[in-house]
Design a protein around this motif. Structure first.
Motif, PDB file in Angstrom:
ATOM      1  N   ARG A 237       1.201   4.219  -2.974  1.00 50.01           N
ATOM      2  CA  ARG A 237       0.731   5.660  -2.617  1.00 50.01           C
ATOM      3  C   ARG A 237       2.154   6.328  -2.885  1.00 50.01           C
ATOM      4  O   ARG A 237       1.791   7.358  -3.583  1.00 50.01           O
TER       5      ARG A 237
ATOM      6  N   ALA B 156       1.878   6.641  -6.735  1.00 48.26           N
ATOM      7  CA  ALA B 156       0.621   7.443  -6.924  1.00 48.26           C
ATOM      8  C   ALA B 156       1.190   9.101  -6.680  1.00 48.26           C
ATOM      9  O   ALA B 156       0.559   9.984  -7.543  1.00 48.26           O
ATOM     10  N   ALA B 157       1.925   9.179  -5.616  1.00 50.28           N
ATOM     11  CA  ALA B 157       2.211  10.688  -5.429  1.00 50.28           C
ATOM     12  C   ALA B 157       3.392  11.135  -6.484  1.00 50.28           C
ATOM     13  O   ALA B 157       3.358  12.144  -6.904  1.00 50.28           O
TER      14      ALA B 157
ATOM     15  N   PRO C 160      -1.153  13.806  -0.517  1.00 46.68           N
ATOM     16  CA  PRO C 160       0.310  13.314   0.138  1.00 46.68           C
ATOM     17  C   PRO C 160       1.342  14.378   0.401  1.00 46.68           C
ATOM     18  O   PRO C 160       2.387  14.119   0.918  1.00 46.68           O
TER      19      PRO C 160
ATOM     20  N   MET D  18      -2.117   6.279   6.255  1.00 44.90           N
ATOM     21  CA  MET D  18      -3.110   5.870   5.324  1.00 44.90           C
ATOM     22  C   MET D  18      -2.519   4.329   4.962  1.00 44.90           C
ATOM     23  O   MET D  18      -3.381   3.434   4.295  1.00 44.90           O
ATOM     24  N   SER D  19      -1.399   3.969   5.198  1.00 46.02           N
ATOM     25  CA  SER D  19      -0.727   2.668   4.391  1.00 46.02           C
ATOM     26  C   SER D  19      -0.875   1.569   5.646  1.00 46.02           C
ATOM     27  O   SER D  19      -1.274   0.647   5.135  1.00 46.02           O
TER      28      SER D  19
ATOM     29  N   SER E 299      -7.889   2.396  -1.979  1.00 46.23           N
ATOM     30  CA  SER E 299      -7.410   3.326  -3.210  1.00 46.23           C
ATOM     31  C   SER E 299      -8.214   4.499  -3.479  1.00 46.23           C
ATOM     32  O   SER E 299      -9.543   4.486  -2.853  1.00 46.23           O
ATOM     33  N   ALA E 300      -7.510   5.412  -3.709  1.00 45.97           N
ATOM     34  CA  ALA E 300      -8.425   6.850  -3.763  1.00 45.97           C
ATOM     35  C   ALA E 300      -9.021   6.765  -5.096  1.00 45.97           C
ATOM     36  O   ALA E 300      -9.822   7.643  -5.523  1.00 45.97           O
TER      37      ALA E 300
ATOM     38  N   SER F  49       0.643  -1.286   0.113  1.00 39.42           N
ATOM     39  CA  SER F  49       0.115  -0.058  -0.178  1.00 39.42           C
ATOM     40  C   SER F  49       0.847   1.113   0.283  1.00 39.42           C
ATOM     41  O   SER F  49       0.612   2.458  -0.720  1.00 39.42           O
ATOM     42  N   LEU F  50       1.811   1.292   0.665  1.00 41.03           N
ATOM     43  CA  LEU F  50       2.732   2.394   0.937  1.00 41.03           C
ATOM     44  C   LEU F  50       3.491   2.529  -0.524  1.00 41.03           C
ATOM     45  O   LEU F  50       3.686   3.597  -0.993  1.00 41.03           O
TER      46      LEU F  50
ATOM     47  N   LEU G 289       1.200   9.565   4.728  1.00 39.24           N
ATOM     48  CA  LEU G 289       1.354   8.152   3.928  1.00 39.24           C
ATOM     49  C   LEU G 289       1.379   7.023   5.073  1.00 39.24           C
ATOM     50  O   LEU G 289       0.797   6.238   4.509  1.00 39.24           O
TER      51      LEU G 289
ATOM     52  N   ASN H 176      -6.783  15.452   1.837  1.00 37.97           N
ATOM     53  CA  ASN H 176      -6.202  14.021   1.425  1.00 37.97           C
ATOM     54  C   ASN H 176      -5.134  13.949   0.479  1.00 37.97           C
ATOM     55  O   ASN H 176      -4.676  12.858   0.047  1.00 37.97           O
TER      56      ASN H 176
END
Length: 855
Positions: A54, A57-58, A94, A216-217, A364-365, A50-51, A213, A92
């Motif tokens: 993210r 995604a960042a 990062p 959220m992870s 997931s966003a 997940s991290l 992060l 929301n």
């Protein structure tokens, strides 16, 4: 005896039962601990994945934010940075900050510091100081929001360890990179994303919110968050890994191996992830299955204890039946354990699959939907439900084609055939929302195959804002094109109507010129339009210096006027008077208008007048000085002649022959000196009209040099000066005029005697040397006098010019060395003056051993 054995057997059976229960409970506790470790290892793996997702995604989000917007067509500015900061630092996001960096070569440092109204600085001992000279700098233009976690304006981030290499890599590849930075005097670290701006020497720097992060992870639920520790290290080159993130910083660095680890490269940085299971002291609670097993075992032991008690009472008559029951009980127990183990494994696999899917969907966003093999929706995440505008629980069972027309099964064909056409590449589609409105989206469809399942993963992104921006950009582009076309036609008409040479220049590149400009610079329009003005400057230094002097005045709104010497397209140099004005000083990118006026004829006339004036003044000064010297030189021997003649006349009647002879000797000496001056004047006059005659014959130069030295030895000895010779070979046969070369040697040797101090020596050196493969005679006269000033080593050979060292009473007309030079040049040779390291002067002349061409 039987009475005593029965209580002992019962006690032994009880102890065995307790030991068996404790062993069973210990085994169950070990199983619970193992499952607990496996569960947290699975959640740790999920957290690492997940991290990683993210962070990627960042990177993608930072790349999207760094794309040029329609509000800043010339490049990123502080206004655009404020807009990006507002988009990048929402709750929301990062990121918790964004900065704009510049890439500044060393020659542009002064211009950049003037633009930001401050110096480029580096951090030393927690203080900002001006940056030392470097080939290149990466200073901060602005950082938002302006808080304590940001970088100050003008700080050179290229000076931080490892930053310059990462920034150059990002610039060369055009890809975003991750950069780590340890805060001074602390163990805390920060992680940044650097995104190069396309075709601009600038970067956007995003400050990652690592705590957000991390939060959220990590999986939801207090047991996992409290007993799971996540750490992230950055591996930079061969250095010690840098700790970036720790969910439990208050605890010490773990020494054991992580329960789950991952090493990957994100943004050109090697990252190492690790999770640790924080054990909880005490006894772990047993689940229902374990409690059931333990209960069954306890019941079985109670039954066994009852049987033993019964057998103890009935003794041996039920021993066979008891053995059969024990065997049956062991078989039943083993079968029960096998069934329980199979059930636990099945539930564990199903739990893992469900937890993995739910974790991906919930975290997931992006909008994510799962569909089975025939295109029926089975799961959606909250983001997808919000995008569709319908509760998540009402969407499972709905056909995916009802939401996206491209996936609609119109021909009743299998859904896998439709999905195969879109699988593996993003495509755009219209999402039919709950209110029947259509939303432009971008879909990514992937097929997921598991050992016991197969389904489709659909990721949906809202691109309505991007579509609106694209449409607005197209409209703005068309509008700007029309305005530019109209202004271009107006400017072209204005330029062509002007009789003066005019040009429209943007960024020192020519965009438009009139006919007068092409005639002035003698070039074609093809070689002028869209070419730099560098072609009309004589050098890069002149081009750069003119830009630095003029363009900052233009940006202040001033009308610039200057005069430059430029070159035309054919290399002809002309003097041009320039007049320049910026169209809009607030927007330098709009360019400038320049008017050129040729004043080469006027400048040439001024130069000619100035040169003529300087020549006249120099000629007048030289002749005045010559006349003054000559008057003195002629007057001195003439006074001596008249004086001694008068004294001789008055002494004739008194006798005294020795005295009279002395007077006539001095009259003769002064007459000879006067004759020498007149001869120099006559020789100079002959040389100027070209009537000096030379008789070049082969002769022994060594003999003539010895004769001149012997002739002047008496003059030298009177001043306590000795003359030495070093001549090789002897005889030294060469082709020369012995009279004129003797005149040169007498002049040089006389000057050396005049300026040599008492008790010194003069060396006459002559030999044959090679010059460019040709034999020449070299003669040197070296004295130990005061020498010749360095700035007069050439001028002493000019007519009427004397060295400043002769103006101390030694006398002279300034013609001797000029005549020597003419004589040596007539022999096709050269003469020069130098100073020796010991402090004296050295006059050297050379001429060919044989003339190279007829005189």
């Amino acid at each position: 005896m039987k009475v005593l054995r029965r209580p002992g057997l019962i006690v032994m059976a009880g102890l065995l039962a307790v030991a068996l229960l404790l062993s069973e409970y210990w085994l169950l506790q070990a199983g619970v601990a193992q499952r607990d470790a496996e569960r947290y290892s699975m959640w740790g793996t999920y957290s690492l994945n997940s991290l990683t997702i993210r962070l990627n995604a960042a990177l993608d989000y930072a790349t999207v934010l760094a794309e040029p917007s329609n509000g800043d067509p010339q490049g990123f500015s502080t206004v655009a940075l404020a807009r990006i900061s507002a988009s990048a630092t929402h709750p929301n996001s990062p990121f918790n900050g964004v900065a704009l960096l510049a890439q500044v070569p060393a020659p542009q440092r002064s211009a950049f510091e003037a633009a930001i109204n401050g110096p480029i600085q580096v951090l030393r001992n927690r203080h900002l100081i001006p940056s030392p000279s470097k080939p290149e700098y990466f200073p901060v233009i602005s950082y938002l929001p302006d808080d304590a976690s940001g970088f100050p304006r003008g700080q050179d981030l290229g000076a931080l360890a490892g930053w310059e290499q990462s920034l150059n890599h990002a610039q060369h590849t055009g890809m975003p990179v991750l950069v780590a930075h340890r805060i001074s005097d602390t163990n805390a670290s920060r992680l940044y994303i650097v995104v190069p701006i396309a075709q601009k020497p600038r970067f956007l720097l995003f400050n990652l919110d690592l705590e957000r992060l991390l939060f959220m992870s990590l999986p939801d639920g207090s047991p996992f968050q409290s007993r799971l520790r996540l750490l992230v290290w950055a591996k930079i080159n061969n250095q010690q890994p840098l700790l970036l993130l720790d969910s439990r910083p208050e605890q010490g660095r773990p020494a054991d191996a992580p329960t789950a680890s991952l090493t990957t490269t994100i943004g050109d940085m090697s990252l190492q992830f690790g999770t640790y299971h924080l054990t909880t002291p005490g006894i772990l609670p047993l689940d229902d299955n374990d409690v059931g097993i333990l209960s069954l075992t306890a019941i079985a032991l109670l039954l066994l204890f009852a049987l033993l008690f019964t057998l103890a009472r009935r003794n041996t008559q039920f021993r066979t039946q008891l053995a059969a029951q024990k065997l049956q009980l062991a078989q039943n127990n083993q079968l029960l354990r096998q069934q329980i183990a199979e059930r636990i494994a099945s539930e564990h696999a199903r739990t893992q699959s469900e937890m993995r899917q739910n974790a991906i969907l919930q975290a997931s966003a992006d909008a994510i939907m799962l569909a089975d093999h025939d295109g029926t929706i089975t799961h959606v995440n909250p983001a997808a439900a919000r995008l569709i505008g319908q509760p998540a629980e009402s969407l499972p069972g709905l056909s995916i084609g009802a939401l996206f027309p491209e996936l609609y099964d119109n021909s009743k064909q299998d859904f896998s055939v439709i999905a195969a056409n879109f699988e593996g590449m993003p495509f755009e589609s219209q999402l039919i929302r709950n209110d029947t409105s259509k939303l432009p989206t971008e879909l990514s469809l992937s097929q997921v195959t598991l050992p016991d399942d197969q389904f489709y993963l659909i990721v949906c992104r809202d691109i309505s804002l991007r579509k609106e921006q694209e449409a607005a950009l197209i409209r703005l582009k068309n509008s700007l094109a029309e305005q530019v076309e109209m202004q271009s036609r107006q400017l072209a008409a204005l330029l062509d109507a002007s009789p003066l040479a005019m040009a429209y220049i943007v960024g020192r590149n020519i965009k438009q010129v009139n006919h007068a400009f092409l005639e002035l610079f003698d070039c074609d329009e093809v070689r002028a339009i869209n070419f730099t003005t560098r072609q009309f400057y004589q050098s890069d230094e002149q081009y750069e210096r003119t830009g630095r002097l003029l363009y900052h005045l233009l940006n202040e709104g001033k009308v610039v006027t200057t005069e430059l010497r430029l070159q035309t397209g054919r290399g002809k140099l002309i003097w041009v008077r320039l007049h320049g004005k910026a169209l809009n000083p607030a927007v330098p990118g709009l360019g400038t208008i320049w008017v050129y006026q040729d004043f080469s004829a006027e400048r040439a006339a001024e130069e000619a007048l100035r040169t003529a004036k300087e020549l006249a003044e120099e000629s007048s000064r030289s002749k005045t000085e010559f006349l003054a010297n000559m008057s003195h030189e002629l007057r001195t021997p003439m006074h001596a002649i008249l004086g001694f003649a008068e004294m001789g006349q008055s002494k004739t009647e008194q006798g005294g022959q020795e005295k009279i002879q002395q007077y006539f000797k001095r009259i003769l000496s002064s007459g000879n000196r006067l004759l020498s001056l007149l001869n120099d004047l006559l020789d100079l006059a002959k040389m100027e009209v070209g009537r000096m005659e030379y008789k070049l014959v082969d002769d022994d130069l060594a003999r003539h040099l010895h004769e001149v030295c012997d002739e002047l030895t008496g003059m030298a000895e009177s001043s306590d000066i000795r003359i030495e010779t070093d001549i090789e070979p002897q005889p030294l046969i060469a082709c020369f005029d012995s009279v004129r070369i003797g005149q040169v040697m007498r002049n040089l040797l006389t000057n050396a005697i005049k300026f040599s101090p008492p008790a010194s020596r003069i060396l006459v050196d002559a030999r044959i040397v090679q010059n460019a493969g040709y034999p020449v005679v070299q003669v040197r006269v070296i004295d130990q006098g005061p020498g010749i000033p360095a700035n007069e080593l050439e001028s002493i050979f000019d007519k009427f010019i004397q060295s400043s060292s002769t103006k101390t009473g030694a006398g002279g007309t300034g013609l001797g060395l000029a005549i020597c030079r003419e004589i040596v040049h007539a022999h096709q040779g050269e003469i020069r003056a130098d100073n020796t390291p010991e402090g004296g002067a050295q006059l050297c002349f050379t001429f060919p051993l044989r003339p190279r061409h007829p005189l």
